[in-house]
Motif scaffolding. Sequence first.
Motif, PDB file in Angstrom:
ATOM      1  N   LEU A  51       0.823   8.241  -1.359  1.00 48.09           N
ATOM      2  CA  LEU A  51       2.058   8.960  -1.683  1.00 48.09           C
ATOM      3  C   LEU A  51       3.009   8.101  -2.510  1.00 48.09           C
ATOM      4  O   LEU A  51       3.677   8.598  -3.410  1.00 48.09           O
ATOM      5  CB  LEU A  51       2.750   9.437  -0.400  1.00 48.09           C
ATOM      6  CG  LEU A  51       2.051  10.551   0.364  1.00 48.09           C
ATOM      7  CD1 LEU A  51       2.826  10.898   1.628  1.00 48.09           C
ATOM      8  CD2 LEU A  51       1.863  11.784  -0.507  1.00 48.09           C
ATOM      9  N   ARG A  52       3.051   6.798  -2.227  1.00 46.66           N
ATOM     10  CA  ARG A  52       3.908   5.896  -3.008  1.00 46.66           C
ATOM     11  C   ARG A  52       3.438   5.829  -4.455  1.00 46.66           C
ATOM     12  O   ARG A  52       4.237   5.925  -5.395  1.00 46.66           O
ATOM     13  CB  ARG A  52       3.911   4.501  -2.387  1.00 46.66           C
ATOM     14  CG  ARG A  52       4.926   3.568  -3.001  1.00 46.66           C
ATOM     15  CD  ARG A  52       4.960   2.226  -2.276  1.00 46.66           C
ATOM     16  NE  ARG A  52       5.307   2.388  -0.883  1.00 46.66           N
ATOM     17  CZ  ARG A  52       4.499   2.111   0.141  1.00 46.66           C
ATOM     18  NH1 ARG A  52       3.278   1.655  -0.075  1.00 46.66           N
ATOM     19  NH2 ARG A  52       4.896   2.275   1.381  1.00 46.66           N
ATOM     20  N   ALA A  53       2.133   5.711  -4.657  1.00 49.63           N
ATOM     21  CA  ALA A  53       1.593   5.684  -6.020  1.00 49.63           C
ATOM     22  C   ALA A  53       1.854   7.011  -6.725  1.00 49.63           C
ATOM     23  O   ALA A  53       2.193   7.042  -7.916  1.00 49.63           O
ATOM     24  CB  ALA A  53       0.094   5.390  -5.978  1.00 49.63           C
ATOM     25  N   LEU A  54       1.723   8.080  -6.006  1.00 44.99           N
ATOM     26  CA  LEU A  54       1.975   9.409  -6.560  1.00 44.99           C
ATOM     27  C   LEU A  54       3.428   9.564  -6.964  1.00 44.99           C
ATOM     28  O   LEU A  54       3.733  10.074  -8.047  1.00 44.99           O
ATOM     29  CB  LEU A  54       1.592  10.449  -5.507  1.00 44.99           C
ATOM     30  CG  LEU A  54       1.514  11.892  -5.910  1.00 44.99           C
ATOM     31  CD1 LEU A  54       0.420  12.082  -6.943  1.00 44.99           C
ATOM     32  CD2 LEU A  54       1.238  12.743  -4.690  1.00 44.99           C
ATOM     33  N   VAL A  76       4.740  10.429 -10.744  1.00 47.34           N
ATOM     34  CA  VAL A  76       5.206  11.783 -11.063  1.00 47.34           C
ATOM     35  C   VAL A  76       6.729  11.908 -11.090  1.00 47.34           C
ATOM     36  O   VAL A  76       7.274  12.598 -11.956  1.00 47.34           O
ATOM     37  CB  VAL A  76       4.600  12.799 -10.064  1.00 47.34           C
ATOM     38  CG1 VAL A  76       5.154  14.186 -10.275  1.00 47.34           C
ATOM     39  CG2 VAL A  76       3.082  12.810 -10.199  1.00 47.34           C
ATOM     40  N   LEU A  77       7.426  11.275 -10.164  1.00 45.48           N
ATOM     41  CA  LEU A  77       8.867  11.483 -10.058  1.00 45.48           C
ATOM     42  C   LEU A  77       9.670  11.074 -11.291  1.00 45.48           C
ATOM     43  O   LEU A  77      10.640  11.755 -11.616  1.00 45.48           O
ATOM     44  CB  LEU A  77       9.422  10.785  -8.809  1.00 45.48           C
ATOM     45  CG  LEU A  77       9.111  11.477  -7.494  1.00 45.48           C
ATOM     46  CD1 LEU A  77       9.717  10.708  -6.333  1.00 45.48           C
ATOM     47  CD2 LEU A  77       9.587  12.905  -7.480  1.00 45.48           C
ATOM     48  N   PRO A  78       9.335  10.008 -12.016  1.00 45.89           N
ATOM     49  CA  PRO A  78      10.143   9.692 -13.200  1.00 45.89           C
ATOM     50  C   PRO A  78      10.129  10.799 -14.251  1.00 45.89           C
ATOM     51  O   PRO A  78      11.117  11.010 -14.944  1.00 45.89           O
ATOM     52  CB  PRO A  78       9.501   8.421 -13.759  1.00 45.89           C
ATOM     53  CG  PRO A  78       8.821   7.814 -12.610  1.00 45.89           C
ATOM     54  CD  PRO A  78       8.358   8.944 -11.754  1.00 45.89           C
ATOM     55  N   SER A  79       9.033  11.527 -14.355  1.00 44.76           N
ATOM     56  CA  SER A  79       8.962  12.557 -15.385  1.00 44.76           C
ATOM     57  C   SER A  79       9.428  13.926 -14.891  1.00 44.76           C
ATOM     58  O   SER A  79      10.062  14.667 -15.631  1.00 44.76           O
ATOM     59  CB  SER A  79       7.535  12.666 -15.934  1.00 44.76           C
ATOM     60  OG  SER A  79       6.644  12.967 -14.889  1.00 44.76           O
ATOM     61  N   LEU A  80       9.135  14.287 -13.642  1.00 40.51           N
ATOM     62  CA  LEU A  80       9.467  15.623 -13.149  1.00 40.51           C
ATOM     63  C   LEU A  80      10.622  15.647 -12.149  1.00 40.51           C
ATOM     64  O   LEU A  80      11.156  16.721 -11.870  1.00 40.51           O
ATOM     65  CB  LEU A  80       8.236  16.274 -12.507  1.00 40.51           C
ATOM     66  CG  LEU A  80       7.083  16.585 -13.448  1.00 40.51           C
ATOM     67  CD1 LEU A  80       5.913  17.182 -12.693  1.00 40.51           C
ATOM     68  CD2 LEU A  80       7.525  17.540 -14.542  1.00 40.51           C
ATOM     69  N   GLY A  81      10.981  14.515 -11.585  1.00 46.20           N
ATOM     70  CA  GLY A  81      12.088  14.480 -10.635  1.00 46.20           C
ATOM     71  C   GLY A  81      13.419  14.586 -11.350  1.00 46.20           C
ATOM     72  O   GLY A  81      13.553  14.211 -12.513  1.00 46.20           O
ATOM     73  N   ASP A  88      -5.732  16.314  -7.083  1.00 47.61           N
ATOM     74  CA  ASP A  88      -5.211  17.470  -6.360  1.00 47.61           C
ATOM     75  C   ASP A  88      -3.862  17.159  -5.713  1.00 47.61           C
ATOM     76  O   ASP A  88      -2.979  18.016  -5.673  1.00 47.61           O
ATOM     77  CB  ASP A  88      -6.212  17.931  -5.302  1.00 47.61           C
ATOM     78  CG  ASP A  88      -7.500  18.456  -5.924  1.00 47.61           C
ATOM     79  OD1 ASP A  88      -7.492  18.791  -7.129  1.00 47.61           O
ATOM     80  OD2 ASP A  88      -8.513  18.534  -5.200  1.00 47.61           O
ATOM     81  N   LEU A  89      -3.698  15.936  -5.209  1.00 46.02           N
ATOM     82  CA  LEU A  89      -2.398  15.541  -4.670  1.00 46.02           C
ATOM     83  C   LEU A  89      -1.324  15.571  -5.751  1.00 46.02           C
ATOM     84  O   LEU A  89      -0.201  16.010  -5.515  1.00 46.02           O
ATOM     85  CB  LEU A  89      -2.470  14.132  -4.071  1.00 46.02           C
ATOM     86  CG  LEU A  89      -3.027  13.994  -2.667  1.00 46.02           C
ATOM     87  CD1 LEU A  89      -3.100  12.529  -2.267  1.00 46.02           C
ATOM     88  CD2 LEU A  89      -2.195  14.765  -1.675  1.00 46.02           C
TER      89      LEU A  89
END
Length: 150
Positions: free
Chosen positions: A101-104, A108-113, A134-135
């Motif tokens: 989850l940390r790697a995810l 992802v969060l910098p671009s979509l958060g 899938d995650l």
Amino acid sequence: MAFANAWPRLGVVGFLLSAAPRAVSAFLHNKSIMPAAIALTRRPEFLAVASKGKKWVGTGLILQALRRSDPMLDKAAIRFGLTASRRVGGAVQRNRARRRLRALAREVLPSLGQPGCDYVLIARPATVARPFRDLRGDLEKALCYLHQKA
């Protein structure tokens, strides 16, 4: 006597050399973190996101999101926290779920958060065995859903 005189210098050099790789490793590790990411670490922060925020439940993870209203905190920062309960499995499975989850989140969060939001990623039993692709899809879908809802 030469050995006794040289011992403090060797001790200091040995200490500096042994500490240097850790310092460099910590610097490189912190550099790879999202530019404006701050970790949620205190229980009241997690509870605020859980009680006031919006929630999305998926196969691989649960995402909770809350837009911050505190003027003392940086509005441009994206904060996130991770949770893996005993329902996920033993300590090894929980740690693996948190690492995934940390790697995810870092990916992802910098671009979509959205800046100024707090996110809590909660591991589920499927988090450990679910393919990473899938995650990632689960998290992207959750972010899109929660931001449209807000």
